[in-house]
Each structure stands twice: as structure tokens, then as C-alpha cells.
Design a protein around this motif. Sequence first.
Motif, PDB file in Angstrom:
ATOM      1  N   ARG A 162       0.823  -1.206   0.000  1.00 14.11           N
ATOM      2  CA  ARG A 162       0.000   0.000   0.000  1.00 14.11           C
ATOM      3  C   ARG A 162       0.861   1.262   0.000  1.00 14.11           C
ATOM      4  O   ARG A 162       0.496   2.281  -0.591  1.00 14.11           O
ATOM      5  CB  ARG A 162      -0.921  -0.021   1.225  1.00 14.11           C
ATOM      6  CG  ARG A 162      -1.883   1.151   1.296  1.00 14.11           C
ATOM      7  CD  ARG A 162      -2.874   0.948   2.419  1.00 14.11           C
ATOM      8  NE  ARG A 162      -2.214   0.846   3.713  1.00 14.11           N
ATOM      9  CZ  ARG A 162      -1.875   1.899   4.461  1.00 14.11           C
ATOM     10  NH1 ARG A 162      -2.139   3.120   4.018  1.00 14.11           N
ATOM     11  NH2 ARG A 162      -1.306   1.727   5.624  1.00 14.11           N
ATOM     12  N   ARG A 163       2.011   1.209   0.658  1.00 18.93           N
ATOM     13  CA  ARG A 163       2.874   2.385   0.774  1.00 18.93           C
ATOM     14  C   ARG A 163       3.946   2.461  -0.312  1.00 18.93           C
ATOM     15  O   ARG A 163       4.629   3.478  -0.423  1.00 18.93           O
ATOM     16  CB  ARG A 163       3.555   2.384   2.149  1.00 18.93           C
ATOM     17  CG  ARG A 163       2.574   2.422   3.307  1.00 18.93           C
ATOM     18  CD  ARG A 163       3.312   2.349   4.643  1.00 18.93           C
ATOM     19  NE  ARG A 163       2.386   2.240   5.752  1.00 18.93           N
ATOM     20  CZ  ARG A 163       1.799   3.264   6.371  1.00 18.93           C
ATOM     21  NH1 ARG A 163       2.057   4.498   5.950  1.00 18.93           N
ATOM     22  NH2 ARG A 163       0.962   3.074   7.369  1.00 18.93           N
ATOM     23  N   LEU A 164       4.106   1.405  -1.098  1.00 19.89           N
ATOM     24  CA  LEU A 164       5.185   1.358  -2.079  1.00 19.89           C
ATOM     25  C   LEU A 164       5.087   2.449  -3.145  1.00 19.89           C
ATOM     26  O   LEU A 164       6.123   3.007  -3.539  1.00 19.89           O
ATOM     27  CB  LEU A 164       5.216  -0.028  -2.735  1.00 19.89           C
ATOM     28  CG  LEU A 164       6.500  -0.402  -3.475  1.00 19.89           C
ATOM     29  CD1 LEU A 164       7.704  -0.332  -2.537  1.00 19.89           C
ATOM     30  CD2 LEU A 164       6.380  -1.801  -4.067  1.00 19.89           C
ATOM     31  N   PRO A 165       3.907   2.783  -3.667  1.00 21.85           N
ATOM     32  CA  PRO A 165       3.852   3.856  -4.677  1.00 21.85           C
ATOM     33  C   PRO A 165       4.444   5.178  -4.197  1.00 21.85           C
ATOM     34  O   PRO A 165       5.132   5.867  -4.962  1.00 21.85           O
ATOM     35  CB  PRO A 165       2.351   3.979  -4.967  1.00 21.85           C
ATOM     36  CG  PRO A 165       1.799   2.625  -4.667  1.00 21.85           C
ATOM     37  CD  PRO A 165       2.583   2.142  -3.500  1.00 21.85           C
ATOM     38  N   GLY A 166       4.205   5.541  -2.953  1.00 17.44           N
ATOM     39  CA  GLY A 166       4.780   6.778  -2.427  1.00 17.44           C
ATOM     40  C   GLY A 166       6.292   6.722  -2.392  1.00 17.44           C
ATOM     41  O   GLY A 166       6.979   7.714  -2.686  1.00 17.44           O
ATOM     42  N   PHE A 167       6.829   5.583  -2.059  1.00 18.65           N
ATOM     43  CA  PHE A 167       8.284   5.411  -2.038  1.00 18.65           C
ATOM     44  C   PHE A 167       8.861   5.514  -3.447  1.00 18.65           C
ATOM     45  O   PHE A 167       9.872   6.196  -3.668  1.00 18.65           O
ATOM     46  CB  PHE A 167       8.624   4.062  -1.413  1.00 18.65           C
ATOM     47  CG  PHE A 167      10.041   3.626  -1.631  1.00 18.65           C
ATOM     48  CD1 PHE A 167      11.084   4.228  -0.945  1.00 18.65           C
ATOM     49  CD2 PHE A 167      10.337   2.607  -2.528  1.00 18.65           C
ATOM     50  CE1 PHE A 167      12.400   3.832  -1.149  1.00 18.65           C
ATOM     51  CE2 PHE A 167      11.639   2.201  -2.739  1.00 18.65           C
ATOM     52  CZ  PHE A 167      12.679   2.815  -2.049  1.00 18.65           C
ATOM     53  N   LEU A 168       8.237   4.842  -4.417  1.00 17.04           N
ATOM     54  CA  LEU A 168       8.744   4.870  -5.787  1.00 17.04           C
ATOM     55  C   LEU A 168       8.669   6.265  -6.387  1.00 17.04           C
ATOM     56  O   LEU A 168       9.523   6.651  -7.194  1.00 17.04           O
ATOM     57  CB  LEU A 168       7.963   3.871  -6.648  1.00 17.04           C
ATOM     58  CG  LEU A 168       8.114   2.393  -6.247  1.00 17.04           C
ATOM     59  CD1 LEU A 168       7.233   1.512  -7.123  1.00 17.04           C
ATOM     60  CD2 LEU A 168       9.573   1.958  -6.350  1.00 17.04           C
ATOM     61  N   THR A 169       7.662   7.043  -6.011  1.00 17.06           N
ATOM     62  CA  THR A 169       7.560   8.418  -6.507  1.00 17.06           C
ATOM     63  C   THR A 169       8.739   9.263  -6.035  1.00 17.06           C
ATOM     64  O   THR A 169       9.259  10.104  -6.768  1.00 17.06           O
ATOM     65  CB  THR A 169       6.242   9.048  -6.033  1.00 17.06           C
ATOM     66  OG1 THR A 169       5.139   8.267  -6.537  1.00 17.06           O
ATOM     67  CG2 THR A 169       6.112  10.475  -6.527  1.00 17.06           C
ATOM     68  N   ARG A 170       9.180   9.016  -4.810  1.00 18.68           N
ATOM     69  CA  ARG A 170      10.299   9.790  -4.254  1.00 18.68           C
ATOM     70  C   ARG A 170      11.605   9.530  -5.003  1.00 18.68           C
ATOM     71  O   ARG A 170      12.505  10.377  -4.997  1.00 18.68           O
ATOM     72  CB  ARG A 170      10.475   9.433  -2.769  1.00 18.68           C
ATOM     73  CG  ARG A 170       9.333   9.868  -1.864  1.00 18.68           C
ATOM     74  CD  ARG A 170       9.547  11.286  -1.376  1.00 18.68           C
ATOM     75  NE  ARG A 170      10.752  11.424  -0.583  1.00 18.68           N
ATOM     76  CZ  ARG A 170      10.807  11.283   0.744  1.00 18.68           C
ATOM     77  NH1 ARG A 170       9.689  10.998   1.417  1.00 18.68           N
ATOM     78  NH2 ARG A 170      11.940  11.458   1.396  1.00 18.68           N
ATOM     79  N   ILE A 171      11.754   8.352  -5.634  1.00 16.00           N
ATOM     80  CA  ILE A 171      13.020   8.016  -6.304  1.00 16.00           C
ATOM     81  C   ILE A 171      12.815   7.773  -7.802  1.00 16.00           C
ATOM     82  O   ILE A 171      13.629   7.108  -8.441  1.00 16.00           O
ATOM     83  CB  ILE A 171      13.656   6.770  -5.658  1.00 16.00           C
ATOM     84  CG1 ILE A 171      12.717   5.559  -5.778  1.00 16.00           C
ATOM     85  CG2 ILE A 171      14.012   7.030  -4.205  1.00 16.00           C
ATOM     86  CD1 ILE A 171      13.379   4.252  -5.403  1.00 16.00           C
ATOM     87  N   ASP A 172      11.730   8.325  -8.370  1.00 13.45           N
ATOM     88  CA  ASP A 172      11.412   8.119  -9.784  1.00 13.45           C
ATOM     89  C   ASP A 172      12.456   8.822 -10.666  1.00 13.45           C
ATOM     90  O   ASP A 172      12.575  10.047 -10.634  1.00 13.45           O
ATOM     91  CB  ASP A 172      10.015   8.671 -10.084  1.00 13.45           C
ATOM     92  CG  ASP A 172       9.561   8.325 -11.488  1.00 13.45           C
ATOM     93  OD1 ASP A 172      10.373   7.754 -12.261  1.00 13.45           O
ATOM     94  OD2 ASP A 172       8.403   8.622 -11.811  1.00 13.45           O
ATOM     95  N   PRO A 173      13.244   8.075 -11.470  1.00 11.93           N
ATOM     96  CA  PRO A 173      14.269   8.719 -12.300  1.00 11.93           C
ATOM     97  C   PRO A 173      13.705   9.512 -13.467  1.00 11.93           C
ATOM     98  O   PRO A 173      14.450  10.242 -14.127  1.00 11.93           O
ATOM     99  CB  PRO A 173      15.112   7.534 -12.795  1.00 11.93           C
ATOM    100  CG  PRO A 173      14.197   6.360 -12.740  1.00 11.93           C
ATOM    101  CD  PRO A 173      13.258   6.609 -11.604  1.00 11.93           C
ATOM    102  N   THR A 174      12.408   9.402 -13.747  1.00  7.96           N
ATOM    103  CA  THR A 174      11.814  10.204 -14.816  1.00  7.96           C
ATOM    104  C   THR A 174      11.363  11.571 -14.319  1.00  7.96           C
ATOM    105  O   THR A 174      10.960  12.417 -15.125  1.00  7.96           O
ATOM    106  CB  THR A 174      10.605   9.472 -15.426  1.00  7.96           C
ATOM    107  OG1 THR A 174       9.584   9.330 -14.434  1.00  7.96           O
ATOM    108  CG2 THR A 174      11.014   8.094 -15.934  1.00  7.96           C
ATOM    109  N   GLN A 175      11.404  11.782 -13.005  1.00  8.50           N
ATOM    110  CA  GLN A 175      10.994  13.058 -12.425  1.00  8.50           C
ATOM    111  C   GLN A 175      12.240  13.843 -11.980  1.00  8.50           C
ATOM    112  O   GLN A 175      13.382  13.395 -12.153  1.00  8.50           O
ATOM    113  CB  GLN A 175      10.058  12.813 -11.231  1.00  8.50           C
ATOM    114  CG  GLN A 175       8.834  11.985 -11.563  1.00  8.50           C
ATOM    115  CD  GLN A 175       7.955  12.638 -12.610  1.00  8.50           C
ATOM    116  OE1 GLN A 175       7.793  13.863 -12.631  1.00  8.50           O
ATOM    117  NE2 GLN A 175       7.393  11.824 -13.503  1.00  8.50           N
ATOM    118  N   ASP A 176      12.012  14.999 -11.401  1.00 14.01           N
ATOM    119  CA  ASP A 176      13.113  15.849 -10.959  1.00 14.01           C
ATOM    120  C   ASP A 176      13.620  15.352  -9.605  1.00 14.01           C
ATOM    121  O   ASP A 176      13.332  15.929  -8.550  1.00 14.01           O
ATOM    122  CB  ASP A 176      12.651  17.302 -10.877  1.00 14.01           C
ATOM    123  CG  ASP A 176      13.800  18.249 -10.543  1.00 14.01           C
ATOM    124  OD1 ASP A 176      14.965  17.821 -10.719  1.00 14.01           O
ATOM    125  OD2 ASP A 176      13.538  19.375 -10.105  1.00 14.01           O
TER     126      ASP A 176
END
Length: 351
Positions: A162-176
Motif C-alpha cells: 500500500r505504501r510502495l507507490p509513495g516510495f517509488l515516486t520519491r526516487i522516480d528517475p523520470t521526475q526531478d
Amino acid sequence: MSTLGTRTRFLIGNLVLVGALLLGASVLARPEVSGPAARVLASLGSAYQTDRAEDLVVPVPSLHGIQSGLPVFHLDGSDEKRPVAHVHDFGSGATGAWVHLRFEPGEEHAGPWQLTVYPPSRKLSSAVKMAVTDEAAKRFGEDLGDRVQALWTGVLLPDLERRLPGFLTRIDPTQDTEARAVMEALTKRAMDKLDPMLGQLASHVTRKVKKKLDLLDRLGLLVKVVTGDSKGLSRKLLPIAKDAAQQWWVDNQAQVLKALGEAFEAEYPRIRGWVAGELFDAAREELAEPIYEAHRARLEQEGEALLRAAADAFVKAPEGGFRVRFAAVMRAQLLNKKTALMVLERTPPTR
């Protein structure tokens, strides 16, 4: 008066002596006292007997830590504190070292027996071997695995998903993110290392294609190019190029992996900073801390249960106090005692 006083004191003394004897006799007559007393007297008497039919002579790897009178235990889960035998004699000869064991009065001596000797040692590995048997470690490991599996699948994994999407957003290489800068730097470094090899790959594939295609094949390909037959070109060229690329990879795999390793090593300081910074912060703030806070009571309960299970398996004796194995470890590690731990086990008959 003096004579009367002397007689009185004599009479009182005799009465006290007789009373003490009667009291001692009554105490010795009690079952809880007579049994141990008989065992002690029998043990003292056995010291003067050279050999007994029930005595056990066993070869041992070493006499280190073995001395006369050293107790020998049968750790069968019952009253393990009481030794079942002791070392009557020991020595070494042409066939190696041996110990002569004498069973305590009232103990069952029927075998066959297997003797295990744990010499005194200050090494941690020796202490673990002495305190934890393979069977006990296996049982505890299975119990630990079952508990962790139940905790993971039933409690932690659903919350983690349930919490994994928030974690992946923090380290998304396609974002800043810092991950994007690290990935771009690593990719650029890898391409710089691989660029000469890519040229070699292209040349190798081109040579293989030229070798496979004759003049008519090339004219046919030219027609397909003019007519825009991309599928025909793909069917003709792709198998040849694929085989050539696979062959090149087999011949140059070590060089490619070495180049990638050099690229990673060159960017390691940047990668290490990202792992210790953005990645660690995201894992802690998005996963570890919220999951622990949400399930703290359950995690503490499981931790306490595992500690109790470990204590019951390796530290606490069934009848109270410390297990003999654990007590032997404490004697060797803390008190620096130089005596061995000797354990007898009944071996099943050979079929």
C-alpha cells in the motif's frame, strides 16, 4: 555442689547428644534425604573399585579439559542437572586417548552410548557449538521461519504494497529527483565505455551480413527498400543480424561486463551519496517508520515471543536454572574454567 553440678552437666550433655543422634536418624530416614545420602555413600565407595561391569571406556579425540571426577550428563530433556556418570580414569595409548566412565548409583547404564566432548574454549564458534545443538538450532530456525513468514505475509507485506507507490515516486528517475541525475551520469559513463565496442559490434554484424548475402540477395534487398517492404527486409536481415550479434556477445561478454563495472566504479561516489541520502530517506520516511509505527505492538510482541523461545531452547533448564550447556559456556567464557563438557547420548541400534 561442685559434684552435683558436674553430674548435671554430664547428664545434659548426654541428653543433647542422644537427641542430636535421634534427630539425625529421623532426618536421614526421610525419603528426600535418604536417597541422595545413599547415592553419595555409593559414589564414595565406588572410587575404591578399579573396574565394574557397567563401566564405559570410550575413545576421545583429545584429553583437553578432562579430569578425574568430571561429571558426564545425559541431556534428554528431564533432570539434566544431575550427572549420570563421571570420569573414573583417563589416559592415552597406542590407539589414542580414552576415558573410563563410571555410572552413578541408580542410573540406567544400558547402551549403546555415544560420548560427545566439548573442550573448554574462549572462541565464539566453540561457545555456540557447545550451547546450541544442530537439532535445537533446526527446531528454533523452523519456528523462527514460521513466525516471520506469518508476520510478513499477514501484516507487513499488505502495508508495504500500500505504501510502495509513495516510495517509488520519491526516487522516480523520470521526475526531478536525485535518482534522475545519478541515472543520467551512470548511463553517460557506460556509453562512453561501450562506444568503441558498439562500433566493433556494428562492423561485425555488417561483415556477417555481407558474407551471407550474394549479389542477387542484395538486389532483392534493394528492391524491398525502393518498394518500402519493411517486413520483407526484416525477415531477410534480422535472423542474420541476430545470429551475428549473439556470436559477438559470446566472444566479448567479459569485456562488456568489465566496461560496465568500470563505469559503475567511476560513478560510485555519486551512487553512494544517493543511496545514503535520497534513497535512505525515502525508505525510512515512506516505508520503515510508518510500517513500524502502525504495527509496533505486534512487532514487539513477536520479538518478545522469539526471545522467550530462544531462552527456553538454549538458556533455561526445564527444572529451573540454566541448562548445562549454557552453564558450561558461562564457565568457559566468563570464569575461564578449563574443564570440558561431556555429554552421553543413547544411539539407536544398528540395523
